[in-house]
Design an enzyme around this catalytic site. Structure first.
Site, PDB file in Angstrom:
ATOM      1  N   TYR A 169      29.457  34.171  43.696  1.00  0.00           N
ATOM      2  CA  TYR A 169      30.811  34.076  43.142  1.00  0.00           C
ATOM      3  C   TYR A 169      31.656  35.160  43.796  1.00  0.00           C
ATOM      4  CZ  TYR A 169      34.678  34.396  39.771  1.00  0.00           C
ATOM      5  OH  TYR A 169      35.921  34.422  39.181  1.00  0.00           O
ATOM      6  N   ASP A 264      30.669  41.117  49.877  1.00  0.00           N
ATOM      7  CA  ASP A 264      31.436  41.244  48.643  1.00  0.00           C
ATOM      8  C   ASP A 264      30.631  42.149  47.711  1.00  0.00           C
ATOM      9  OD1 ASP A 264      32.706  41.054  46.252  1.00  0.00           O
ATOM     10  OD2 ASP A 264      32.655  38.872  46.104  1.00  0.00           O
ATOM     11  N   LYS A 292      35.754  46.575  40.180  1.00  0.00           N
ATOM     12  CA  LYS A 292      35.066  47.115  39.016  1.00  0.00           C
ATOM     13  C   LYS A 292      34.912  48.637  38.966  1.00  0.00           C
ATOM     14  CE  LYS A 292      32.856  42.761  38.390  1.00  0.00           C
ATOM     15  NZ  LYS A 292      32.510  41.944  37.295  1.00  0.00           N
TER      16      LYS A 292
HETATM   17  C1  LIG Z   1      30.899  39.571  43.482  1.00  0.00           C
HETATM   18  C2  LIG Z   1      32.217  39.352  42.816  1.00  0.00           C
HETATM   19  N1  LIG Z   1      33.297  39.140  43.574  1.00  0.00           N
HETATM   20  C3  LIG Z   1      34.514  38.959  43.041  1.00  0.00           C
HETATM   21  C4  LIG Z   1      34.688  38.986  41.687  1.00  0.00           C
HETATM   22  C5  LIG Z   1      36.059  38.809  41.099  1.00  0.00           C
HETATM   23  O1  LIG Z   1      36.458  40.013  40.526  1.00  0.00           O
HETATM   24  P1  LIG Z   1      37.587  40.033  39.386  1.00  0.00           P
HETATM   25  O2  LIG Z   1      36.996  39.393  38.182  1.00  0.00           O
HETATM   26  O3  LIG Z   1      37.884  41.498  39.212  1.00  0.00           O
HETATM   27  O4  LIG Z   1      38.752  39.291  39.928  1.00  0.00           O
HETATM   28  C6  LIG Z   1      33.593  39.194  40.852  1.00  0.00           C
HETATM   29  C7  LIG Z   1      33.755  39.204  39.405  1.00  0.00           C
HETATM   30  O5  LIG Z   1      32.835  39.313  38.647  1.00  0.00           O
HETATM   31  C8  LIG Z   1      32.328  39.398  41.431  1.00  0.00           C
HETATM   32  O6  LIG Z   1      31.248  39.613  40.688  1.00  0.00           O
END
Ligand SMILES: Cc1ncc(COP(=O)(O)O)c(C=O)c1O
Length: 456
Positions: A169, A264, A292
Protein backbone atom coordinates in the site's frame (compact mmCIF):
# COMPACT_ATOMS: atom_id res chain seq x y z
CA UNK A 1 -30.42 3.16 27.20
CA UNK A 2 -32.53 0.42 25.65
CA UNK A 3 -31.05 -3.04 25.99
CA UNK A 4 -31.18 -3.64 22.24
CA UNK A 5 -29.21 -0.44 21.59
CA UNK A 6 -26.73 -1.37 24.29
CA UNK A 7 -26.14 -4.68 22.54
CA UNK A 8 -25.69 -2.94 19.24
CA UNK A 9 -22.86 -0.90 20.76
CA UNK A 10 -21.26 -3.86 22.51
CA UNK A 11 -18.57 -6.05 21.02
CA UNK A 12 -20.68 -8.64 19.24
CA UNK A 13 -23.93 -9.79 17.72
CA UNK A 14 -26.70 -10.80 20.10
CA UNK A 15 -27.15 -14.29 18.74
CA UNK A 16 -23.61 -15.55 19.12
CA UNK A 17 -22.76 -18.06 21.83
CA UNK A 18 -19.22 -17.67 22.97
CA UNK A 19 -16.79 -20.35 24.10
CA UNK A 20 -15.92 -20.73 27.78
CA UNK A 21 -13.19 -18.34 28.83
CA UNK A 22 -14.58 -15.51 26.67
CA UNK A 23 -14.71 -12.23 28.58
CA UNK A 24 -17.84 -10.12 28.82
CA UNK A 25 -17.80 -7.08 26.56
CA UNK A 26 -16.50 -3.79 27.86
CA UNK A 27 -18.98 -0.94 27.68
CA UNK A 28 -18.93 0.93 24.37
CA UNK A 29 -21.96 3.00 25.21
CA UNK A 30 -20.41 6.46 24.88
CA UNK A 31 -18.38 5.44 21.85
CA UNK A 32 -21.61 4.12 20.36
CA UNK A 33 -23.41 7.42 20.86
CA UNK A 34 -20.48 9.33 19.35
CA UNK A 35 -20.41 6.95 16.40
CA UNK A 36 -24.11 7.41 15.69
CA UNK A 37 -23.54 11.17 15.68
CA UNK A 38 -20.43 10.88 13.52
CA UNK A 39 -22.38 8.94 10.92
CA UNK A 40 -24.41 12.09 10.31
CA UNK A 41 -21.26 14.05 9.52
CA UNK A 42 -18.85 11.66 7.83
CA UNK A 43 -19.19 8.84 5.29
CA UNK A 44 -19.34 5.69 7.41
CA UNK A 45 -18.93 7.88 10.50
CA UNK A 46 -15.16 8.15 10.08
CA UNK A 47 -12.43 10.17 8.39
CA UNK A 48 -10.42 7.12 7.29
CA UNK A 49 -12.15 3.83 6.39
CA UNK A 50 -10.33 1.28 8.58
CA UNK A 51 -11.41 3.20 11.69
CA UNK A 52 -15.00 2.08 11.13
CA UNK A 53 -14.29 -1.40 12.63
CA UNK A 54 -15.88 -3.08 9.59
CA UNK A 55 -13.51 -6.05 9.86
CA UNK A 56 -13.92 -6.66 13.59
CA UNK A 57 -16.75 -6.84 16.10
CA UNK A 58 -18.66 -3.94 17.53
CA UNK A 59 -18.75 -0.21 17.31
CA UNK A 60 -15.50 1.76 16.79
CA UNK A 61 -13.91 3.04 19.96
CA UNK A 62 -13.66 6.80 20.21
CA UNK A 63 -10.35 7.62 21.85
CA UNK A 64 -10.19 10.34 24.44
CA UNK A 65 -6.54 10.44 25.41
CA UNK A 66 -3.23 8.64 25.36
CA UNK A 67 -0.27 8.54 27.70
CA UNK A 68 2.81 6.35 27.39
CA UNK A 69 1.69 2.99 26.02
CA UNK A 70 -1.92 3.52 27.14
CA UNK A 71 -5.02 4.94 25.52
CA UNK A 72 -8.44 5.56 27.06
CA UNK A 73 -11.73 5.55 25.17
CA UNK A 74 -14.81 7.71 25.72
CA UNK A 75 -16.24 5.13 28.14
CA UNK A 76 -13.13 5.32 30.30
CA UNK A 77 -11.78 1.90 29.23
CA UNK A 78 -7.99 1.75 29.37
CA UNK A 79 -5.97 -0.19 26.79
CA UNK A 80 -2.33 -1.03 26.17
CA UNK A 81 -2.02 0.35 22.66
CA UNK A 82 -0.19 -1.62 19.96
CA UNK A 83 -1.57 0.47 17.11
CA UNK A 84 0.34 3.61 18.17
CA UNK A 85 -1.60 5.75 15.67
CA UNK A 86 -0.56 3.23 12.96
CA UNK A 87 3.12 3.61 13.77
CA UNK A 88 4.24 7.20 14.28
CA UNK A 89 4.24 7.08 18.08
CA UNK A 90 7.50 5.21 18.49
CA UNK A 91 8.01 6.95 21.85
CA UNK A 92 4.44 6.30 22.95
CA UNK A 93 1.67 8.82 23.54
CA UNK A 94 2.15 12.27 24.98
CA UNK A 95 5.91 11.98 25.34
CA UNK A 96 7.07 14.86 27.63
CA UNK A 97 9.89 15.99 25.30
CA UNK A 98 7.58 16.10 22.27
CA UNK A 99 4.86 17.85 24.25
CA UNK A 100 7.33 20.49 25.55
CA UNK A 101 8.77 21.24 22.14
CA UNK A 102 5.33 21.48 20.53
CA UNK A 103 4.09 23.75 23.32
CA UNK A 104 7.13 25.98 22.84
CA UNK A 105 6.51 26.19 19.07
CA UNK A 106 2.82 26.97 19.62
CA UNK A 107 3.72 30.21 21.40
CA UNK A 108 5.07 31.60 18.12
CA UNK A 109 2.06 30.92 15.90
CA UNK A 110 0.77 27.97 13.94
CA UNK A 111 1.72 28.56 10.32
CA UNK A 112 3.40 31.18 8.16
CA UNK A 113 3.61 29.68 4.68
CA UNK A 114 7.18 30.94 4.72
CA UNK A 115 10.43 29.17 5.69
CA UNK A 116 11.34 28.73 9.37
CA UNK A 117 14.56 27.64 11.08
CA UNK A 118 12.72 24.58 12.41
CA UNK A 119 12.61 23.07 8.90
CA UNK A 120 16.40 23.37 8.66
CA UNK A 121 16.82 21.88 12.11
CA UNK A 122 14.72 18.79 11.33
CA UNK A 123 16.30 18.31 7.89
CA UNK A 124 19.78 18.58 9.41
CA UNK A 125 18.92 15.99 12.04
CA UNK A 126 17.64 13.59 9.39
CA UNK A 127 20.37 14.09 6.79
CA UNK A 128 23.21 13.94 9.32
CA UNK A 129 22.11 10.45 10.33
CA UNK A 130 20.92 9.11 6.98
CA UNK A 131 23.45 8.29 4.28
CA UNK A 132 20.78 7.20 1.79
CA UNK A 133 19.48 10.66 0.87
CA UNK A 134 21.19 14.02 0.36
CA UNK A 135 18.22 16.34 0.05
CA UNK A 136 14.59 16.11 1.01
CA UNK A 137 11.26 17.88 0.77
CA UNK A 138 8.73 17.93 3.60
CA UNK A 139 5.06 17.32 2.79
CA UNK A 140 2.03 16.65 4.99
CA UNK A 141 1.26 12.93 4.61
CA UNK A 142 2.61 9.64 3.36
CA UNK A 143 0.23 9.72 0.41
CA UNK A 144 1.59 13.09 -0.64
CA UNK A 145 5.19 11.90 -0.24
CA UNK A 146 4.65 8.88 -2.48
CA UNK A 147 2.57 10.78 -5.05
CA UNK A 148 5.37 13.37 -5.32
CA UNK A 149 8.08 10.70 -5.54
CA UNK A 150 6.25 9.06 -8.45
CA UNK A 151 5.98 12.39 -10.25
CA UNK A 152 9.67 13.01 -9.62
CA UNK A 153 10.57 9.59 -11.04
CA UNK A 154 8.47 10.25 -14.13
CA UNK A 155 9.88 13.73 -14.58
CA UNK A 156 13.44 12.54 -14.06
CA UNK A 157 13.30 9.58 -16.45
CA UNK A 158 10.85 10.99 -18.99
CA UNK A 159 8.92 7.70 -18.77
CA UNK A 160 5.34 7.11 -17.62
CA UNK A 161 4.88 3.59 -16.31
CA UNK A 162 5.48 2.44 -12.79
CA UNK A 163 5.69 -1.02 -11.29
CA UNK A 164 4.20 -1.78 -7.91
CA UNK A 165 3.62 -5.01 -6.03
CA UNK A 166 0.48 -6.83 -4.99
CA UNK A 167 0.16 -6.48 -1.21
CA UNK A 168 1.95 -3.12 -0.95
CA UNK A 169 0.00 0.00 0.00
CA UNK A 170 1.37 3.40 -0.91
CA UNK A 171 -1.42 5.78 0.05
CA UNK A 172 -4.45 6.73 -1.99
CA UNK A 173 -3.13 8.65 -4.99
CA UNK A 174 -4.66 7.59 -8.32
CA UNK A 175 -1.60 5.86 -9.79
CA UNK A 176 -1.35 3.61 -6.76
CA UNK A 177 -4.95 2.57 -6.16
CA UNK A 178 -4.37 -0.19 -8.64
CA UNK A 179 -4.51 -3.95 -8.24
CA UNK A 180 -3.15 -6.77 -10.38
CA UNK A 181 -4.84 -7.46 -13.70
CA UNK A 182 -5.65 -10.96 -14.93
CA UNK A 183 -2.25 -12.03 -16.30
CA UNK A 184 1.07 -12.17 -14.46
CA UNK A 185 2.42 -9.11 -16.25
CA UNK A 186 -0.43 -6.91 -17.38
CA UNK A 187 -1.73 -3.43 -16.85
CA UNK A 188 -3.28 -2.95 -13.43
CA UNK A 189 -6.97 -2.51 -12.73
CA UNK A 190 -8.30 0.29 -10.58
CA UNK A 191 -8.97 -0.74 -6.99
CA UNK A 192 -11.20 2.27 -6.31
CA UNK A 193 -14.09 3.84 -8.13
CA UNK A 194 -13.06 7.21 -9.51
CA UNK A 195 -9.60 6.20 -10.71
CA UNK A 196 -9.53 6.60 -14.50
CA UNK A 197 -8.73 3.41 -16.42
CA UNK A 198 -6.09 5.33 -18.35
CA UNK A 199 -4.26 6.05 -15.05
CA UNK A 200 -4.38 2.41 -14.01
CA UNK A 201 -2.87 1.49 -17.36
CA UNK A 202 0.28 3.32 -16.37
CA UNK A 203 0.73 1.04 -13.36
CA UNK A 204 1.91 -2.55 -13.65
CA UNK A 205 1.19 -4.70 -10.59
CA UNK A 206 3.39 -7.73 -9.95
CA UNK A 207 3.55 -10.41 -7.26
CA UNK A 208 6.21 -9.87 -4.60
CA UNK A 209 9.14 -12.28 -4.34
CA UNK A 210 9.02 -13.11 -8.04
CA UNK A 211 12.04 -11.95 -10.04
CA UNK A 212 11.03 -13.65 -13.33
CA UNK A 213 7.78 -11.60 -13.33
CA UNK A 214 9.80 -8.41 -12.89
CA UNK A 215 12.24 -9.34 -15.65
CA UNK A 216 9.33 -10.13 -17.94
CA UNK A 217 7.68 -6.78 -17.20
CA UNK A 218 10.87 -4.95 -18.14
CA UNK A 219 11.06 -6.88 -21.40
CA UNK A 220 7.41 -6.22 -22.20
CA UNK A 221 7.61 -2.52 -21.33
CA UNK A 222 11.22 -1.87 -22.32
CA UNK A 223 12.15 1.81 -22.06
CA UNK A 224 8.76 2.77 -20.56
CA UNK A 225 9.18 2.09 -16.83
CA UNK A 226 10.03 5.15 -14.75
CA UNK A 227 10.23 3.40 -11.40
CA UNK A 228 9.66 0.32 -9.32
CA UNK A 229 8.13 1.11 -5.96
CA UNK A 230 8.11 -1.24 -2.97
CA UNK A 231 7.40 -0.77 0.71
CA UNK A 232 10.69 -0.98 2.64
CA UNK A 233 9.13 -4.03 4.24
CA UNK A 234 5.58 -4.62 3.01
CA UNK A 235 3.50 -4.07 6.15
CA UNK A 236 0.02 -3.11 5.01
CA UNK A 237 -1.29 -6.50 3.95
CA UNK A 238 0.17 -8.61 6.66
CA UNK A 239 3.91 -8.37 7.19
CA UNK A 240 5.53 -9.74 4.04
CA UNK A 241 9.22 -9.61 4.87
CA UNK A 242 11.25 -9.96 1.67
CA UNK A 243 14.65 -11.63 1.36
CA UNK A 244 17.84 -9.65 0.94
CA UNK A 245 18.65 -11.31 -2.44
CA UNK A 246 15.23 -10.25 -3.73
CA UNK A 247 15.71 -6.62 -2.70
CA UNK A 248 19.23 -6.66 -4.17
CA UNK A 249 17.80 -8.00 -7.42
CA UNK A 250 15.30 -5.14 -7.54
CA UNK A 251 18.24 -2.75 -7.27
CA UNK A 252 20.21 -4.49 -9.98
CA UNK A 253 17.32 -4.91 -12.44
CA UNK A 254 16.04 -1.32 -12.12
CA UNK A 255 19.56 0.06 -12.64
CA UNK A 256 20.08 -2.16 -15.68
CA UNK A 257 16.87 -0.86 -17.28
CA UNK A 258 17.38 2.82 -16.43
CA UNK A 259 14.41 2.86 -14.04
CA UNK A 260 14.46 4.31 -10.53
CA UNK A 261 13.97 2.24 -7.40
CA UNK A 262 11.68 3.84 -4.81
CA UNK A 263 11.51 2.58 -1.25
CA UNK A 264 8.29 3.62 0.40
CA UNK A 265 9.47 3.83 4.00
CA UNK A 266 6.36 5.45 5.42
CA UNK A 267 6.22 2.61 7.96
CA UNK A 268 9.79 1.34 8.05
CA UNK A 269 11.63 4.68 8.00
CA UNK A 270 12.94 5.57 11.47
CA UNK A 271 11.20 2.39 12.71
CA UNK A 272 13.49 -0.55 11.84
CA UNK A 273 16.37 1.76 12.62
CA UNK A 274 16.94 5.45 11.93
CA UNK A 275 17.80 4.67 8.30
CA UNK A 276 14.93 2.22 7.94
CA UNK A 277 14.81 -0.61 5.41
CA UNK A 278 17.57 0.87 3.23
CA UNK A 279 19.96 0.27 6.11
CA UNK A 280 18.37 -3.05 7.03
CA UNK A 281 18.96 -4.42 3.51
CA UNK A 282 22.04 -2.26 2.86
CA UNK A 283 20.50 -1.26 -0.46
CA UNK A 284 20.47 2.31 -1.73
CA UNK A 285 17.24 3.15 -3.53
CA UNK A 286 17.03 6.22 -5.78
CA UNK A 287 14.15 7.87 -3.92
CA UNK A 288 12.85 7.24 -0.40
CA UNK A 289 9.48 8.31 0.97
CA UNK A 290 8.83 8.84 4.67
CA UNK A 291 5.85 9.73 6.82
CA UNK A 292 4.43 8.99 10.23
CA UNK A 293 7.43 8.92 12.60
CA UNK A 294 8.94 12.15 11.17
CA UNK A 295 6.00 14.10 12.57
CA UNK A 296 5.84 12.42 15.98
CA UNK A 297 2.05 12.24 15.54
CA UNK A 298 1.67 15.48 13.58
CA UNK A 299 0.83 15.35 9.84
CA UNK A 300 4.24 15.16 8.15
CA UNK A 301 5.75 13.19 5.32
CA UNK A 302 8.89 13.63 3.25
CA UNK A 303 10.65 12.34 0.19
CA UNK A 304 14.36 12.41 -0.40
CA UNK A 305 17.01 11.40 -2.90
CA UNK A 306 20.44 12.44 -4.17
CA UNK A 307 21.06 16.15 -4.75
CA UNK A 308 21.06 15.42 -8.46
CA UNK A 309 17.63 13.76 -8.52
CA UNK A 310 16.15 16.33 -6.12
CA UNK A 311 17.39 19.15 -8.39
CA UNK A 312 14.50 18.22 -10.69
CA UNK A 313 11.98 19.44 -8.10
CA UNK A 314 10.49 22.90 -8.45
CA UNK A 315 11.70 25.66 -8.08
CA UNK A 316 15.14 24.22 -9.09
CA UNK A 317 13.67 21.90 -11.71
CA UNK A 318 10.61 21.22 -13.79
CA UNK A 319 8.74 18.76 -11.52
CA UNK A 320 6.12 20.79 -9.69
CA UNK A 321 5.25 19.99 -6.10
CA UNK A 322 4.08 22.36 -3.36
CA UNK A 323 2.11 22.61 -0.10
CA UNK A 324 0.63 25.46 1.97
CA UNK A 325 1.29 23.62 5.22
CA UNK A 326 4.48 21.80 4.16
CA UNK A 327 7.16 22.16 6.82
CA UNK A 328 4.57 23.42 9.31
CA UNK A 329 6.48 24.76 12.34
CA UNK A 330 4.50 22.91 15.00
CA UNK A 331 4.84 19.63 13.10
CA UNK A 332 8.57 20.26 12.60
CA UNK A 333 8.94 20.87 16.34
CA UNK A 334 7.29 17.53 17.14
CA UNK A 335 9.58 15.81 14.65
CA UNK A 336 12.73 17.40 16.06
CA UNK A 337 11.83 16.34 19.60
CA UNK A 338 10.98 12.78 18.58
CA UNK A 339 13.93 12.20 16.24
CA UNK A 340 16.34 13.62 18.82
CA UNK A 341 15.38 10.70 21.07
CA UNK A 342 15.77 8.19 18.23
CA UNK A 343 19.38 9.11 17.44
CA UNK A 344 20.45 8.49 21.02
CA UNK A 345 22.83 5.57 21.32
CA UNK A 346 21.14 2.20 21.87
CA UNK A 347 17.58 3.40 21.21
CA UNK A 348 16.78 0.88 18.47
CA UNK A 349 18.76 -1.93 20.05
CA UNK A 350 16.71 -1.69 23.21
CA UNK A 351 13.38 -1.26 21.43
CA UNK A 352 13.95 -4.11 19.00
CA UNK A 353 15.17 -6.45 21.74
CA UNK A 354 12.07 -5.73 23.80
CA UNK A 355 9.83 -6.42 20.80
CA UNK A 356 11.75 -9.59 19.96
CA UNK A 357 11.39 -10.98 23.50
CA UNK A 358 7.66 -10.20 23.34
CA UNK A 359 7.06 -11.90 19.99
CA UNK A 360 9.37 -14.85 20.83
CA UNK A 361 7.34 -15.57 23.95
CA UNK A 362 4.11 -15.64 21.93
CA UNK A 363 5.70 -17.90 19.31
CA UNK A 364 6.84 -20.29 22.05
CA UNK A 365 3.34 -20.36 23.52
CA UNK A 366 1.60 -21.15 20.22
CA UNK A 367 4.20 -23.77 19.33
CA UNK A 368 3.61 -25.54 22.66
CA UNK A 369 -0.15 -25.42 22.04
CA UNK A 370 0.19 -26.44 18.39
CA UNK A 371 -2.05 -23.58 17.30
CA UNK A 372 -2.36 -22.67 13.63
CA UNK A 373 -1.04 -19.22 14.37
CA UNK A 374 2.22 -17.37 13.87
CA UNK A 375 3.72 -14.03 14.77
CA UNK A 376 5.79 -12.46 12.00
CA UNK A 377 8.00 -9.62 13.09
CA UNK A 378 10.85 -7.36 12.15
CA UNK A 379 12.32 -4.82 14.56
CA UNK A 380 9.42 -3.45 16.58
CA UNK A 381 6.76 -4.28 13.95
CA UNK A 382 4.74 -7.47 14.33
CA UNK A 383 1.80 -9.22 12.67
CA UNK A 384 -0.51 -11.85 14.14
CA UNK A 385 -1.40 -14.39 11.44
CA UNK A 386 -3.67 -17.41 11.67
CA UNK A 387 -1.55 -19.60 9.44
CA UNK A 388 0.65 -22.71 9.41
CA UNK A 389 3.28 -21.04 7.24
CA UNK A 390 6.70 -20.23 8.70
CA UNK A 391 7.20 -17.42 6.21
CA UNK A 392 4.78 -15.43 4.07
CA UNK A 393 6.27 -13.30 1.32
CA UNK A 394 3.29 -12.89 -1.00
CA UNK A 395 -0.14 -11.44 -0.32
CA UNK A 396 -1.82 -14.36 -2.13
CA UNK A 397 -0.64 -16.77 0.58
CA UNK A 398 -2.82 -15.09 3.22
CA UNK A 399 -6.08 -16.98 3.73
CA UNK A 400 -8.98 -14.48 3.86
CA UNK A 401 -10.97 -17.01 5.95
CA UNK A 402 -8.40 -16.68 8.73
CA UNK A 403 -9.64 -13.13 9.32
CA UNK A 404 -12.72 -14.58 11.05
CA UNK A 405 -10.41 -15.81 13.78
CA UNK A 406 -8.75 -12.42 14.00
CA UNK A 407 -12.14 -10.88 14.71
CA UNK A 408 -12.55 -13.07 17.78
CA UNK A 409 -8.98 -12.40 18.90
CA UNK A 410 -9.48 -8.66 18.51
CA UNK A 411 -12.64 -8.68 20.62
CA UNK A 412 -11.12 -10.84 23.35
CA UNK A 413 -8.09 -8.56 23.48
CA UNK A 414 -10.18 -5.41 23.71
CA UNK A 415 -12.11 -7.03 26.53
CA UNK A 416 -8.79 -7.64 28.29
CA UNK A 417 -7.49 -4.11 27.79
CA UNK A 418 -5.31 -4.63 24.71
CA UNK A 419 -5.79 -2.45 21.60
CA UNK A 420 -4.70 -3.76 18.19
CA UNK A 421 -5.57 -2.31 14.79
CA UNK A 422 -9.15 -3.23 13.74
CA UNK A 423 -8.14 -5.50 10.85
CA UNK A 424 -6.25 -8.77 10.69
CA UNK A 425 -4.19 -7.47 7.76
CA UNK A 426 -2.68 -4.67 9.86
CA UNK A 427 0.57 -4.85 11.77
CA UNK A 428 1.16 -3.87 15.40
CA UNK A 429 3.91 -1.74 16.89
CA UNK A 430 5.88 -1.87 20.11
CA UNK A 431 6.94 1.57 21.32
CA UNK A 432 9.67 2.70 23.70
CA UNK A 433 6.90 3.38 26.23
CA UNK A 434 5.85 -0.28 26.45
CA UNK A 435 7.60 -1.40 29.63
CA UNK A 436 8.32 -5.02 30.54
CA UNK A 437 5.41 -4.95 32.99
CA UNK A 438 2.88 -3.96 30.34
CA UNK A 439 4.32 -6.37 27.80
CA UNK A 440 3.96 -9.16 30.40
CA UNK A 441 0.35 -8.14 30.96
CA UNK A 442 -0.25 -8.03 27.21
CA UNK A 443 1.29 -11.47 26.74
CA UNK A 444 -1.00 -13.02 29.35
CA UNK A 445 -4.01 -11.41 27.67
CA UNK A 446 -2.87 -12.68 24.27
CA UNK A 447 -2.40 -16.24 25.58
CA UNK A 448 -5.87 -16.23 27.18
CA UNK A 449 -7.47 -14.75 24.07
CA UNK A 450 -5.83 -17.30 21.76
CA UNK A 451 -7.18 -20.07 23.99
CA UNK A 452 -10.66 -18.64 23.46
CA UNK A 453 -10.13 -18.33 19.69
CA UNK A 454 -9.00 -21.92 19.36
CA UNK A 455 -11.94 -23.21 21.43
CA UNK A 456 -14.25 -21.70 18.82
C1 LIG B 1 3.82 2.29 3.23
C2 LIG B 1 2.81 3.39 3.24
N1 LIG B 1 2.85 4.32 2.28
C3 LIG B 1 1.99 5.34 2.25
C4 LIG B 1 1.03 5.47 3.20
C5 LIG B 1 0.08 6.64 3.17
O1 LIG B 1 0.36 7.47 4.26
P1 LIG B 1 -0.76 8.47 4.81
O2 LIG B 1 -1.82 7.64 5.43
O3 LIG B 1 -0.01 9.32 5.80
O4 LIG B 1 -1.25 9.26 3.65
C6 LIG B 1 0.93 4.53 4.22
C7 LIG B 1 -0.10 4.63 5.24
O5 LIG B 1 -0.26 3.81 6.10
C8 LIG B 1 1.86 3.47 4.25
O6 LIG B 1 1.83 2.54 5.20
Amino acid sequence: MLDSIKKMFAGTEETETRPSGAKPDISREKSGVLYEKAKKYFPGGVNSPVRAFKSVYGTPLFIQKGDGCFIWDADGNQFIDFCCSWGPLILGHNHPKVREKVTEALQNGLSFGAPTALENELAELILKHNKYIEKLRFVSSGTEAVMSAIRLARGYTGRDKIIKFEGCYHGHSDSLLVKAGSGLVTFGETSSAGVPKSFAEQTIVLPLDNIPALEEAFVQFEGQVAAVIIEGVPANNGLLVQTEPYIRSLREITSRHGALLIFDEVITGFRLGFEGAAEYYQVKPDIITYGKIIGGGMPVGAYGASTEIMSHISPDGGVYQAGTLSGNPVAMAAGIAQLTELVKSGFYKELNKKAEDFTDAIRRFVAAKNYKFNVFSIGSVFWFAFTEHDTIRQASVIDPQSMEKYKVLHRELLNRGIYLGPSGYEVGFVSAAHSKTELERAKRAIFESLEVVFKN
